[in-house]
Design an enzyme around this catalytic site. Sequence first.
Site, PDB file in Angstrom:
ATOM      1  N   ILE A   1      -4.584  -8.913 -75.736  1.00  0.00           N
ATOM      2  CA  ILE A   1      -4.331  -8.446 -74.368  1.00  0.00           C
ATOM      3  C   ILE A   1      -3.060  -9.081 -73.833  1.00  0.00           C
ATOM      4  O   ILE A   1      -2.891 -10.300 -73.894  1.00  0.00           O
ATOM      5  CB  ILE A   1      -5.534  -8.738 -73.463  1.00  0.00           C
ATOM      6  CG1 ILE A   1      -6.705  -7.904 -73.961  1.00  0.00           C
ATOM      7  CG2 ILE A   1      -5.225  -8.389 -72.008  1.00  0.00           C
ATOM      8  CD1 ILE A   1      -7.994  -8.166 -73.274  1.00  0.00           C
TER       9      ILE A   1
ATOM     10  N   TYR B   1     -14.580 -17.869 -84.776  1.00  0.00           N
ATOM     11  CA  TYR B   1     -14.473 -16.918 -83.673  1.00  0.00           C
ATOM     12  C   TYR B   1     -15.165 -15.606 -84.052  1.00  0.00           C
ATOM     13  O   TYR B   1     -15.984 -15.065 -83.306  1.00  0.00           O
ATOM     14  CB  TYR B   1     -13.001 -16.679 -83.377  1.00  0.00           C
ATOM     15  CG  TYR B   1     -12.715 -15.781 -82.199  1.00  0.00           C
ATOM     16  CD1 TYR B   1     -13.092 -16.139 -80.917  1.00  0.00           C
ATOM     17  CD2 TYR B   1     -12.034 -14.564 -82.367  1.00  0.00           C
ATOM     18  CE1 TYR B   1     -12.797 -15.322 -79.825  1.00  0.00           C
ATOM     19  CE2 TYR B   1     -11.735 -13.748 -81.295  1.00  0.00           C
ATOM     20  CZ  TYR B   1     -12.129 -14.136 -80.015  1.00  0.00           C
ATOM     21  OH  TYR B   1     -11.833 -13.330 -78.943  1.00  0.00           O
TER      22      TYR B   1
ATOM     23  N   ASP C   1     -21.098 -23.566 -65.038  1.00  0.00           N
ATOM     24  CA  ASP C   1     -20.856 -23.744 -66.471  1.00  0.00           C
ATOM     25  C   ASP C   1     -21.907 -22.919 -67.212  1.00  0.00           C
ATOM     26  O   ASP C   1     -23.114 -23.185 -67.098  1.00  0.00           O
ATOM     27  CB  ASP C   1     -21.007 -25.243 -66.785  1.00  0.00           C
ATOM     28  CG  ASP C   1     -20.848 -25.539 -68.255  1.00  0.00           C
ATOM     29  OD1 ASP C   1     -20.718 -24.594 -69.059  1.00  0.00           O
ATOM     30  OD2 ASP C   1     -20.870 -26.734 -68.605  1.00  0.00           O
TER      31      ASP C   1
ATOM     32  N   GLY D   1     -10.022 -17.549 -66.323  1.00  0.00           N
ATOM     33  CA  GLY D   1      -9.343 -17.331 -67.600  1.00  0.00           C
ATOM     34  C   GLY D   1      -8.392 -16.141 -67.579  1.00  0.00           C
ATOM     35  O   GLY D   1      -8.154 -15.536 -66.528  1.00  0.00           O
ATOM     36  N   GLN D   2      -7.870 -15.808 -68.769  1.00  0.00           N
ATOM     37  CA  GLN D   2      -6.827 -14.764 -68.848  1.00  0.00           C
ATOM     38  C   GLN D   2      -7.317 -13.428 -68.303  1.00  0.00           C
ATOM     39  O   GLN D   2      -6.663 -12.831 -67.455  1.00  0.00           O
ATOM     40  CB  GLN D   2      -6.364 -14.586 -70.304  1.00  0.00           C
ATOM     41  CG  GLN D   2      -5.103 -13.719 -70.404  1.00  0.00           C
ATOM     42  CD  GLN D   2      -4.958 -12.963 -71.737  1.00  0.00           C
ATOM     43  OE1 GLN D   2      -5.884 -12.922 -72.543  1.00  0.00           O
ATOM     44  NE2 GLN D   2      -3.810 -12.378 -71.943  1.00  0.00           N
TER      45      GLN D   2
ATOM     46  N   LYS E   1     -18.428 -13.678 -82.567  1.00  0.00           N
ATOM     47  CA  LYS E   1     -18.306 -12.335 -81.976  1.00  0.00           C
ATOM     48  C   LYS E   1     -19.312 -11.363 -82.596  1.00  0.00           C
ATOM     49  O   LYS E   1     -19.929 -10.565 -81.901  1.00  0.00           O
ATOM     50  CB  LYS E   1     -16.864 -11.813 -82.102  1.00  0.00           C
ATOM     51  CG  LYS E   1     -15.895 -12.520 -81.154  1.00  0.00           C
ATOM     52  CD  LYS E   1     -16.289 -12.277 -79.699  1.00  0.00           C
ATOM     53  CE  LYS E   1     -15.547 -13.129 -78.703  1.00  0.00           C
ATOM     54  NZ  LYS E   1     -16.006 -12.968 -77.313  1.00  0.00           N
TER      55      LYS E   1
ATOM     56  N   GLY F   1     -16.238 -17.319 -66.195  1.00  0.00           N
ATOM     57  CA  GLY F   1     -14.924 -17.406 -66.838  1.00  0.00           C
ATOM     58  C   GLY F   1     -13.856 -16.725 -66.000  1.00  0.00           C
ATOM     59  O   GLY F   1     -12.865 -16.204 -66.529  1.00  0.00           O
TER      60      GLY F   1
END
Length: 320
Positions: A172, A142, A53, A11-12, A146, A8
């Site tokens: 974030i 979500y 992936d 990503g952000q 988690k 990842g």
Amino acid sequence: MKKILVTGAVGQIGSELTLALRERYGSDNVVAGGRKTEPSPQLRDSGPFEWVDCTNLGALNEAVKKYKIDTMYHLPALLSAVAEAKPQMAWHVNINGLYNALEVCREQGCAIFVPSSIGAFGLSTPLDNTPQDTVQRPNTMYGVTKVAGELLCDYYHKRFGVDVRGVRYPGIVSNVTLPGGGTTDYAVAIYYEAVKGNKFTCYLKEGTYLDMMYMPDAIKAGIDLMEADPSRLKHRNAFNVTAMSFAPEIIFQEIKKHVPDFEMDYQVDPVRQAIAESWPNKMDDICAREEWGWAPEYDLPKMTADMLKVLRERHARGDF
Ligand code: AKB
């Protein structure tokens, strides 16, 4: 020297964490793993890049073997709002992807960092000064992924001895890569609109308090926790960490100190509002402070000054 794979990485969090890890451990020792999105030239050219992936166990295993990885930062996840729109996909990426990462780490003896979130809490959690160990009954996909992820990580540690550690990240805020499909994204978008000279329309109600953190602190949390002495860790998955707590009108007033004619109105999105109301107003992160020395550097005024400075420079260069 560590050999790290960041899944990842485009990503952000990944796009900035990967660069910070390369600076700390050497560029050749940190492999950026992306799935679909093209990496920025900086990410692609500053060290190894691999298309991988995490929902493909074999591909993940191959990448870990190929680069002789000993530590993984496993970041792929659908965020809260998009997970509500695509719950099946959220389960697939957030849980099946995590299971694969844990299995690869178990087989190949890697340590692994897995981020959890304030989304792991729900309406029956004490929402003020939310304790480290408390009720976790989220009502979003979500949140379900988690909590399940935290439990799975602790299981892999206890049952198989995998060195797995994690934090519950709050919202974030960063000035590099935009988040996609989260509930806390407004706290990033508001700075971009202020810099562009636009009015900002907020999708959360006035008075909706949430924990937040500036990206440099989020990166520091991930690195410090993975470097912490394991004998000091009473918890593992996942530590409450926070740097500030604010509601939309509070961040708006802080930005207004720098952009006096900035304006904001509200158009509430019921889906994201309901999610935000089920999350803590402010977490207690004493366990992270005591067990591995967590201490954030940025509060709201310091973050705001830095965000506006960087975004003004980027805006002047025509980046957005
Ligand atoms: C989201 O809003 O979904 C994320 C998070 C707090 O986990 N930023």
